[in-house]
Design an enzyme around this catalytic site. Structure first.
Site, PDB file in Angstrom:
ATOM      1  N   SER A 153      12.900 109.929  18.285  1.00 44.40           N
ATOM      2  CA  SER A 153      12.485 108.542  18.082  1.00 44.40           C
ATOM      3  C   SER A 153      12.476 107.704  19.348  1.00 44.40           C
ATOM      4  O   SER A 153      13.261 106.759  19.506  1.00 44.40           O
ATOM      5  CB  SER A 153      13.362 107.921  17.010  1.00 44.40           C
ATOM      6  OG  SER A 153      13.268 108.721  15.869  1.00 44.40           O
TER       7      SER A 153
ATOM      8  N   ASP B 171      10.518 108.751  14.076  1.00 44.80           N
ATOM      9  CA  ASP B 171      11.212 108.438  12.812  1.00 44.80           C
ATOM     10  C   ASP B 171      10.352 107.591  11.870  1.00 44.80           C
ATOM     11  O   ASP B 171      10.441 107.710  10.648  1.00 44.80           O
ATOM     12  CB  ASP B 171      12.586 107.788  13.052  1.00 44.80           C
ATOM     13  CG  ASP B 171      12.564 106.609  14.011  1.00 44.80           C
ATOM     14  OD1 ASP B 171      11.474 106.277  14.513  1.00 44.80           O
ATOM     15  OD2 ASP B 171      13.631 106.023  14.259  1.00 44.80           O
TER      16      ASP B 171
ATOM     17  N   ARG C  68       9.107 106.756  27.972  1.00 45.11           N
ATOM     18  CA  ARG C  68      10.312 106.065  28.457  1.00 45.11           C
ATOM     19  C   ARG C  68      11.426 106.239  27.426  1.00 45.11           C
ATOM     20  O   ARG C  68      11.163 106.439  26.252  1.00 45.11           O
ATOM     21  CB  ARG C  68      10.055 104.565  28.682  1.00 45.11           C
ATOM     22  CG  ARG C  68       9.629 103.833  27.427  1.00 45.11           C
ATOM     23  CD  ARG C  68       9.399 102.339  27.599  1.00 45.11           C
ATOM     24  NE  ARG C  68       8.912 101.773  26.344  1.00 45.11           N
ATOM     25  CZ  ARG C  68       7.643 101.729  25.981  1.00 45.11           C
ATOM     26  NH1 ARG C  68       6.725 102.208  26.786  1.00 45.11           N
ATOM     27  NH2 ARG C  68       7.275 101.229  24.820  1.00 45.11           N
TER      28      ARG C  68
HETATM   29  C1  BGC Z   1      11.655 103.657  19.821  1.00 44.12           C
HETATM   30  C2  BGC Z   1      10.770 104.132  18.691  1.00 44.12           C
HETATM   31  C3  BGC Z   1      11.591 104.303  17.419  1.00 44.12           C
HETATM   32  C4  BGC Z   1      12.376 103.038  17.127  1.00 44.12           C
HETATM   33  C5  BGC Z   1      13.230 103.150  15.884  1.00 44.12           C
HETATM   34  C6  BGC Z   1      12.462 102.439  19.399  1.00 44.12           C
HETATM   35  O1  BGC Z   1      13.357 102.076  20.405  1.00 44.12           O
HETATM   36  O2  BGC Z   1      10.853 103.312  20.939  1.00 44.12           O
HETATM   37  O3  BGC Z   1      10.134 105.350  19.029  1.00 44.12           O
HETATM   38  O4  BGC Z   1      10.724 104.606  16.370  1.00 44.12           O
HETATM   39  O5  BGC Z   1      13.205 102.722  18.226  1.00 44.12           O
HETATM   40  O6  BGC Z   1      14.167 104.174  15.980  1.00 44.12           O
END
Ligand code: BGC
Length: 529
Positions: free
Chosen positions: A158, A211, A173
């Site tokens: 995620s 996620d 990132r």
């Molecule tokens: C991430 C996402 C993720 C979200 C929730 C963010 O910081 O960039 O990819 O889906 O957090 O977990």
């Protein structure tokens, strides 16, 4: 005291007002940035194509594995999809050691993840595990393995990843406190597969899953009624959303193979970085300070106003500002408490004076305590922040500020969700069908009235209104990283099977053309069956 505590608190609370006009301005800008992201790379809202081109209908079947990296814990699970919207899930969970979140090399983190998969398999799938490890070790080439005896694994990862296939993608990132520069630009599926192979595990990383995409799939599999789910959203440590977009709207180029027959693809918006340029987002002095002192200033600007990792810190900065205001008395001096008169004071080492020292869960306590004495909140101020004998007035000031920040977060969340609902055209396409949203994360699950506050903002949104708001259903979908990831591993497997079919079709065509060329006088083109 020149000003009353109540007045000064109101002044701070007003800084967090996010009016109906602001919501509408936000939605318009969200739509603009969403569409920009569909046209080119490198925009604030990344709009990442996920290669997932359909959502499940509950009839999917099979045994799959899933792992989840994205917050404080690493989860490993196996999921049995029963094909009737139900499933059985076995899982284990381990906290990610802090030092691995900021490790020097990717190998340290991914090696740890593979090890956890091994431990899980040994514990829960011992027979399968032993038989395969033995065969893999005794075979010269691991590729010699029959694919069907391998576990297909959905990897919920995620963080923002540029995908270039259903199980390929390089990290753009890190977010949420992770920081391993070595991983940036690398294919995270390959990093995990390499470590799995070193341990000779019978596991293929079949799908890369954000996620939010997992949440969308899980909700779609289990959603009540016939409605298909439009959005999967996370409002937890971080925030983000994925939704089903028409392929014709996706104008930037998408490399690699995917199934075009559905006309749709799930897009991972990465809305956490909506409006990094601050065209419309509110920016109080506390937001600015939080950003400036964070590990990634200038990015994830929307997330920094919405998600659980940051909300507590905004509250802390605003409360400290009030504490330091010499015109008022907060958490100081005599107070009337349950035990009579006492003196309020703050213990040494209180989180109130440390960065990240105030956990966002305290906001839920504040919002839930609506009693005149605020005794639960005062107790928690004591146990969590060492604020001893806070008066009711002090606790009320704290509550008002925390509630204002929670409410602003919910209304900002409505901007993102509302923007996507409008973009999809679903409210207009049908007259009475529900638009379904699957949501997960501590905020949406535990923060009192979070969904109601979102709905209230929908009512004020042009293009949704009171009637539209009634037709948007936000349901909790907690198994995105398990069932959702398993479902995407299943989609990946089907795609691969389809790919083989397509290749055969290609071969047949080639042969047919060769045959036709060899017999130029043939009246009909040759066909092979
Ligand atoms: C991430 C996402 C993720 C979200 C929730 C963010 O910081 O960039 O990819 O889906 O957090 O977990």
């Amino acid at each position: 005291m020149a000003n009353s505590l109540g007045e000064e608190t109101k002044r701070i609370v007003a800084q967090f007002d996010y009016t109906d006009d602001d919501v509408n301005k936000g939605v318009r800008e969200f739509l603009r940035q969403m569409n920009e992201g569909l046209q080119k790379d490198g925009t604030s809202i990344s709009q990442i194509p996920t290669y997932v081109t359909g959502v499940p209908d509950g009839t999917e079947k099979g045994l799959y594995m899933a792992v989840d990296l994205g917050g404080t814990n690493f989860r490993v699970c196996s999921v049995h999809l029963n094909g009737d919207t139900t499933f059985n899930l076995t899982y284990s969970k381990v906290a990610i050691p802090k030092e691995l979140m900021v490790a020097k090399t990717s190998k340290e983190l991914f090696g740890f993840l593979a090890k956890q998969i091994e431990i899980f398999l040994k514990k829960h799938h011992e027979e399968h595990f032993e038989a395969h490890v033995h065969r893999r070790k005794s075979s010269k080439a691991p590729e010699g393995y029959e694919e069907e005896s391998m576990f297909q694994l959905g990897f919920t990862f995620s963080f923002p990843v540029q995908q270039f296939g259903i199980n390929k993608g390089s990290l753009i990132r890190w977010t949420k406190g992770f920081d391993i520069p070595d991983t940036i630009g690398k294919d995270v599926c390959a990093l995990l597969q390499d470590e799995i192979d070193l341990l000779h595990l019978p596991v293929k990383v079949a799908a890369l899953v954000n996620d939010t995409v997992g949440t969308l799939m899980a909700r779609s599999y289990a959603a009540p009624g016939k409605t298909t789910t439009l959005i999967g959203a996370i409002f937890g440590t971080g925030t983000n959303g994925a939704y089903v977009e028409k392929i014709t709207n996706l104008q930037k180029s998408v490399d690699g193979k995917y199934d075009k027959s559905t006309g749709e693809m799930v897009i991972n918006t990465e809305w956490g970085s909506f409006d990094n340029q601050l065209n419309v987002l509110p920016n109080t002095q506390y937001d600015a300070k939080l950003d400036q002192d964070s590990v990634n200033p200038g990015i994830q600007i929307f997330e920094k106003r919405v998600s659980g990792m940051f909300l507590g810190e905004i509250v802390r900065l605003a409360v400290v500002n009030l504490y330091e205001n010499t015109n008022v008395s907060l958490f100081k001096g005599a107070s009337n408490t349950n035990d009579g008169q006492s003196t309020t004071h703050i213990g040494d080492g209180s989180g109130l004076f440390q960065q990240w020292g105030l956990d966002s869960s305290l906001m839920s306590v504040a919002a839930a305590d609506t009693t005149p004495e605020l005794s639960t909140l005062r107790q928690e101020l004591d146990s969590q922040l060492q604020i001893r004998s806070a008066s009711v007035e002090d606790a009320q000031a704290f509550k008002d500020i925390a509630d204002a920040i929670g409410r602003r977060a919910a209304r900002l969340s409505a901007v993102a969700l509302g923007g996507i609902v409008i973009q999809s055209g679903r409210l207009k396409e049908t007259k009475d069908e529900l638009v379904d949203i699957g949501a997960d994360g501590s905020l949406v699950e535990y923060y009192p009235h979070f969904r109601e506050m979102i709905s209230e903002a929908f009512k004020a949104t042009e293009g949704i209104g009171a009637e539209g708001a009634e037709r948007i259903r936000i349901g909790i979908a907690t198994d995105g990283s398990g069932v959702g990831a398993a479902l995407i591993a299943l989609v990946a497997e089907r795609m691969e099977n389809k790919g083989i079919v397509d290749e055969l079709a290609g071969l047949k065509n080639d042969a047919a053309q060769k045959l036709a060329g060899a017999i130029p006088s043939a009246a009909k083109p040759a066909t092979l069956t």
